[in-house]
Design a protein around this motif. Structure first.
Motif, PDB file in Angstrom:
ATOM      1  N   VAL A  27       0.730  -1.062   0.060  1.00  0.00           N
ATOM      2  CA  VAL A  27      -0.026   0.248   0.192  1.00  0.00           C
ATOM      3  C   VAL A  27       0.759   1.477  -0.223  1.00  0.00           C
ATOM      4  CG1 VAL A  27      -1.800   1.193   1.172  1.00  0.00           C
ATOM      5  CG2 VAL A  27      -1.669  -1.045   0.823  1.00  0.00           C
ATOM      6  N   PHE A  28       1.965   1.167   1.017  1.00  0.00           N
ATOM      7  CA  PHE A  28       2.793   1.628   0.651  1.00  0.00           C
ATOM      8  C   PHE A  28       3.671   2.917  -0.442  1.00  0.00           C
ATOM      9  CE2 PHE A  28       6.173   4.391   1.077  1.00  0.00           C
ATOM     10  CZ  PHE A  28       6.588   4.830   2.554  1.00  0.00           C
ATOM     11  N   ILE A  29       3.941   1.703  -1.182  1.00  0.00           N
ATOM     12  CA  ILE A  29       4.375   1.894  -2.700  1.00  0.00           C
ATOM     13  C   ILE A  29       3.599   2.702  -3.455  1.00  0.00           C
ATOM     14  CG2 ILE A  29       4.943   0.796  -4.995  1.00  0.00           C
ATOM     15  CD1 ILE A  29       6.221  -1.096  -2.782  1.00  0.00           C
ATOM     16  N   PHE A  30       2.100   1.685  -3.448  1.00  0.00           N
ATOM     17  CA  PHE A  30       1.556   2.627  -4.451  1.00  0.00           C
ATOM     18  C   PHE A  30       0.889   4.427  -3.513  1.00  0.00           C
ATOM     19  CE2 PHE A  30      -0.504  -1.644  -6.028  1.00  0.00           C
ATOM     20  CZ  PHE A  30      -0.225  -1.372  -6.792  1.00  0.00           C
ATOM     21  N   ALA A  31       0.837   4.468  -2.595  1.00  0.00           N
ATOM     22  CA  ALA A  31       0.230   5.323  -2.031  1.00  0.00           C
ATOM     23  C   ALA A  31       1.294   6.473  -2.427  1.00  0.00           C
ATOM     24  CB  ALA A  31       0.701   5.852  -0.669  1.00  0.00           C
ATOM     25  N   GLY A  32       2.630   6.105  -2.825  1.00  0.00           N
ATOM     26  CA  GLY A  32       3.550   6.472  -2.674  1.00  0.00           C
ATOM     27  C   GLY A  32       3.641   7.187  -4.301  1.00  0.00           C
ATOM     28  N   ALA A  33       3.025   6.350  -5.173  1.00  0.00           N
ATOM     29  CA  ALA A  33       2.946   6.346  -6.576  1.00  0.00           C
ATOM     30  C   ALA A  33       2.464   6.804  -7.860  1.00  0.00           C
ATOM     31  CB  ALA A  33       3.005   5.060  -7.230  1.00  0.00           C
ATOM     32  N   PHE A  34       1.451   7.477  -5.991  1.00  0.00           N
ATOM     33  CA  PHE A  34      -0.385   8.531  -6.769  1.00  0.00           C
ATOM     34  C   PHE A  34       0.442   9.549  -6.398  1.00  0.00           C
ATOM     35  CE2 PHE A  34      -3.151   4.804  -7.524  1.00  0.00           C
ATOM     36  CZ  PHE A  34      -3.450   5.370  -8.462  1.00  0.00           C
ATOM     37  N   ALA A  35       1.024   9.613  -5.001  1.00  0.00           N
ATOM     38  CA  ALA A  35       1.834  11.289  -4.985  1.00  0.00           C
ATOM     39  C   ALA A  35       2.436  11.644  -5.943  1.00  0.00           C
ATOM     40  CB  ALA A  35       2.806  10.734  -3.082  1.00  0.00           C
ATOM     41  N   GLY A  36       3.996  11.090  -6.575  1.00  0.00           N
ATOM     42  CA  GLY A  36       4.256  11.375  -7.841  1.00  0.00           C
ATOM     43  C   GLY A  36       3.569  11.299  -8.852  1.00  0.00           C
ATOM     44  N   LEU A  37       2.453  10.750  -8.965  1.00  0.00           N
ATOM     45  CA  LEU A  37       2.186  11.154 -10.307  1.00  0.00           C
ATOM     46  C   LEU A  37       1.151  12.707  -9.946  1.00  0.00           C
ATOM     47  CD1 LEU A  37      -0.107  10.575 -12.195  1.00  0.00           C
ATOM     48  CD2 LEU A  37      -1.630  10.263 -11.160  1.00  0.00           C
ATOM     49  N   SER A  38       0.660  13.807  -8.822  1.00  0.00           N
ATOM     50  CA  SER A  38       0.777  14.529  -8.672  1.00  0.00           C
ATOM     51  C   SER A  38       1.424  15.506  -8.717  1.00  0.00           C
ATOM     52  CB  SER A  38      -0.816  14.713  -7.312  1.00  0.00           C
ATOM     53  OG  SER A  38       0.751  14.461  -6.009  1.00  0.00           O
ATOM     54  N   GLY A  39       2.860  14.711  -8.210  1.00  0.00           N
ATOM     55  CA  GLY A  39       4.098  15.801  -8.764  1.00  0.00           C
ATOM     56  C   GLY A  39       4.760  16.027  -9.938  1.00  0.00           C
ATOM     57  N   GLY A  40       3.973  14.983 -10.566  1.00  0.00           N
ATOM     58  CA  GLY A  40       3.969  14.676 -11.874  1.00  0.00           C
ATOM     59  C   GLY A  40       3.336  15.714 -13.000  1.00  0.00           C
ATOM     60  N   MET A  41       1.972  15.982 -12.388  1.00  0.00           N
ATOM     61  CA  MET A  41       1.146  17.384 -13.027  1.00  0.00           C
ATOM     62  C   MET A  41       2.084  18.293 -12.337  1.00  0.00           C
ATOM     63  SD  MET A  41      -1.996  15.043 -11.414  1.00  0.00           S
ATOM     64  CE  MET A  41      -3.082  16.407 -11.839  1.00  0.00           C
ATOM     65  N   ALA A  42       2.369  18.592 -10.803  1.00  0.00           N
ATOM     66  CA  ALA A  42       2.688  20.271 -10.710  1.00  0.00           C
ATOM     67  C   ALA A  42       3.940  20.324 -11.485  1.00  0.00           C
ATOM     68  CB  ALA A  42       3.104  19.991  -9.659  1.00  0.00           C
ATOM     69  N   ALA A  43       4.507  19.344 -12.344  1.00  0.00           N
ATOM     70  CA  ALA A  43       5.516  19.838 -13.085  1.00  0.00           C
ATOM     71  C   ALA A  43       5.361  20.223 -14.386  1.00  0.00           C
ATOM     72  CB  ALA A  43       6.863  18.649 -13.172  1.00  0.00           C
ATOM     73  N   VAL A  44       4.555  20.298 -14.695  1.00  0.00           N
ATOM     74  CA  VAL A  44       3.903  20.729 -16.019  1.00  0.00           C
ATOM     75  C   VAL A  44       2.987  22.074 -15.510  1.00  0.00           C
ATOM     76  CG1 VAL A  44       2.449  19.917 -17.748  1.00  0.00           C
ATOM     77  CG2 VAL A  44       3.613  18.261 -17.067  1.00  0.00           C
ATOM     78  N   ASN A  45       2.342  21.848 -14.190  1.00  0.00           N
ATOM     79  CA  ASN A  45       1.670  23.417 -14.478  1.00  0.00           C
ATOM     80  C   ASN A  45       3.277  23.957 -13.513  1.00  0.00           C
ATOM     81  OD1 ASN A  45      -1.080  24.723 -13.159  1.00  0.00           O
ATOM     82  ND2 ASN A  45       0.024  24.705 -11.501  1.00  0.00           N
TER      83      ASN A  45
END
Length: 423
Positions: free
Chosen positions: A237-255
């Motif tokens: 679960v920790f890995i998946f939570a980190g993955a989706f947090a990274g997804l939001s980080g990727g969105m922020a990088a583009v924004n």
């Protein structure tokens, strides 16, 4: 035997219930995301909506740990930040590549890089972290957050030092005809990945691993008794939570087109905790509501007062004391009361709590604003509605003491009444 089987079969949700609970909300979300641009929002509104989308995914990823897994983390921004740095470095690679993989990789899919970066960070950091739960896990997450935040300022070649790492989101191939230049086009990018992130995390809650996560939160001994390893469940679960947090980080990088070590600090980690808890960690929609509210407060309320963080703290205290289910708990409580025919009783209790909280909050606002104006020298006078309020004005203390005392009295009486009913 057949009768028992039929009884258990009747417990399963019907096709209509599955559609109403699992499909209809996402259809409504897609419609809302598609309709928003038709209202002609301003550039400021687009910017605010884009940040809301990023924070919604970030808050939901945090609630995979706190609400679903019972793991209180003080360093979830680490995975948001590392995913964002992975994405912004990939953005630079796309801009400088003339051929090969990066030359053909669209900027639109950078959140996938962030997802992979967050998952990798979760896999590495989660291996020692998830061997403990409860308070030890929280302390480990705090230590790791400080460690990574310090490393962000030390390793300039990776994190760019205080200036951070920048990129250009308009390079590479276009997807769906979006150049990602104007904020209106970035909105469609954010809306798409917000929908993907929300749908993905909801789907995760329906998987056996998602259910085991909740079981591990409630009774890890029972989970171990039936043959599953609670540590392994927490780790996955920790890995998946980190993955989706990274997804939001990727969105922020583009924004934002920039990422700084500040994204790894305790400030965004604390903010995402508030988003999840104020929205309601017991409900999937809770962090969504919390992310929308706190993003709005951070953007709009900060224009009116320097003390907006104090008001955020007061809101958090009120939620913890009087609405532990968060904003989502209030909304679901309203619908449950409506179905049970007890709407009048519930509204009466909530109205009393709202009046008491509003009175106490009014007095605290006067105190805070007068103190801010006095300490910062803004004329040393707080002037709401033409009133000249200073610490030397008796009216100031009347407006502070009377509402606060009245609000506390109302809240205490309501609490005593509820205790008497329970007894």
């Amino acid at each position: 035997m057949t009768d028992i089987t039929q009884k258990y079969a009747n417990l399963a949700p019907t096709t209509a219930q599955k559609f109403r609970q699992r499909v209809l909300p996402f259809l409504a979300l897609a419609v809302v995301l598609a309709i928003i641009p038709m209202s002609g929002p301003s550039g400021t509104a687009y910017t605010l909506l884009n940040v809301m989308g990023i924070n919604i995914v970030f808050a939901l990823s945090y609630n995979m740990l706190l609400g679903r897994g019972g793991l209180l983390s003080f360093g979830h921004a680490v995975y948001f930040g590392l995913g964002g740095f992975a994405a912004v470095h990939a953005m630079d690679a796309i801009g400088s590549a003339e051929s090969g993989f990066w030359a053909n990789y669209p900027i639109f899919f950078l959140p996938v890089i962030g997802f992979a970066g967050g998952a990798l960070a979760g896999a590495v950091i989660g291996w020692p972290s998830c061997k403990r739960a409860g308070t030890p896990f929280a302390m480990i997450s705090l230590g790791i957050a400080e460690l990574i935040a310090a490393a962000g300022l030390m390793f300039g070649s990776i994190f760019g030092g205080e200036e951070g790492v920048t990129g250009d989101r308009m390079v590479g191939h276009e997807v769906f005809g979006l150049s990602l230049g104007p904020t209106s086009e970035v909105y469609w990018f954010i809306a798409f990945w917000t929908f993907v992130g929300v749908a993905g995390m909801f789907a995760f809650t329906r998987t056996p691993l998602g259910k085991l996560s909740e079981a591990t939160r409630d009774n890890p001994e029972r989970v171990e008794f039936i043959g599953y390893n609670p540590t392994r469940v927490r780790y996955l679960v920790f890995i998946f939570a980190g993955a989706f947090a990274g997804l939001s980080g990727g969105m922020a990088a583009v924004n934002y087109e920039i990422f700084t070590p500040e994204a790894l600090s305790l400030v965004p980690s604390g903010l995402v905790l508030l988003m999840a808890y104020i929205g309601g960690i017991r409900y999937f929609t809770g962090p969504i509501l919390g992310a929308i509210l706190l993003t709005y407060m951070q953007s709009m309320l900060s224009d009116f007062t320097e003390a907006w963080l104090l008001y955020l703290g007061l809101l958090f205290i009120c939620i913890v004391m009087f609405a532990p289910g968060g904003l989502a708990g209030v909304l679901y409580g309203f619908t449950d009361a409506l179905r049970a025919g007890k709407l009048g009783e519930v509204i009466g209790r909530w109205a009393g709590q709202a009046i008491g909280s509003a009175l106490a909050l009014f007095g605290m606002i006067i105190l805070v604003e007068v103190a801010v104006h006095w300490s910062n020298g803004f004329g040393e006078t707080f002037e709401p509605y033409g009133l000249h309020l200073t610490f030397g004005n008796p009216l100031t203390w009347v407006l502070i003491v009377v509402p606060v005392v009245a609000g506390i009295v109302i809240l205490r009486r309501l609490a005593n009444t509820e205790e008497g009913v329970i007894a």
